[in-house]
Scaffold this active site. Sequence first.
Site: not given
Ligand code: GRF
Length: 191
Positions: A12, A14, A63, A88-91, A107, A142
């Site tokens: 987390g 970001n 899903r 980390m799940r594809v929607l 991304h 995706v």
């Molecule tokens: C980041 O590199 C983002 O681009 C990718 O997953 C990572 C997430 O990192 N989608 P964090 O959990 O925000 O530290």
Amino acid sequence: MKRVAVLISGRGTNLQALIDAKQDAYKIVLVISNVPGAEGLEKARRAGIETLVIDHKRFGKDREAFEREIDTELGARAIDIVALAGFMRVLTPFFVRAWAGHLVNIHPSLLPKYPGTKTHERALEAGDREHGATVHLVVEEVDAGEILGQATLQIEPGDTPETLAQRLLPLEHDLYPRCLAKLARSLPESR
Ligand code: GRF
């Protein structure tokens, strides 16, 4: 002020950047993790943001049932925008259609290059001189929706997937809040 939910699976950073950004276009009111104990949950709690764990494993292969539960919680809190941040799940099309235009992701590549995983490895293998990150709207394909913004870095001799990931992260943290604020400002007052 748009009401934002952030979906996470991991550390987390970001999410933390989205929380810390000084702006008046959005407010993060909910953080949902599909992984119990994800580090990002603690970051949200420290910021006084409501957290929920909705473990995808509870739903087996269904899903859509997993996403319906998320969607119900979002609806109950009048969420305007859903921001994926290391989710980390594809929607499925169900969720993507329900949130079309209001669903955003970050991304770690210069899309349309390298959708999917192992983006740093692939940029290095291709001999690219530039790499970066993209914030984009989520569509059914995706990593393919409208691009809201990108951040670029130069690949240096000796770079590895790890050094690229490390140098890219602060650029992501600058990019994501700016793009989310721009999206928030561009949307009509209520969904
Ligand atoms: C980041 O590199 C983002 O681009 C990718 O997953 C990572 C997430 O990192 N989608 P964090 O959990 O925000 O530290």
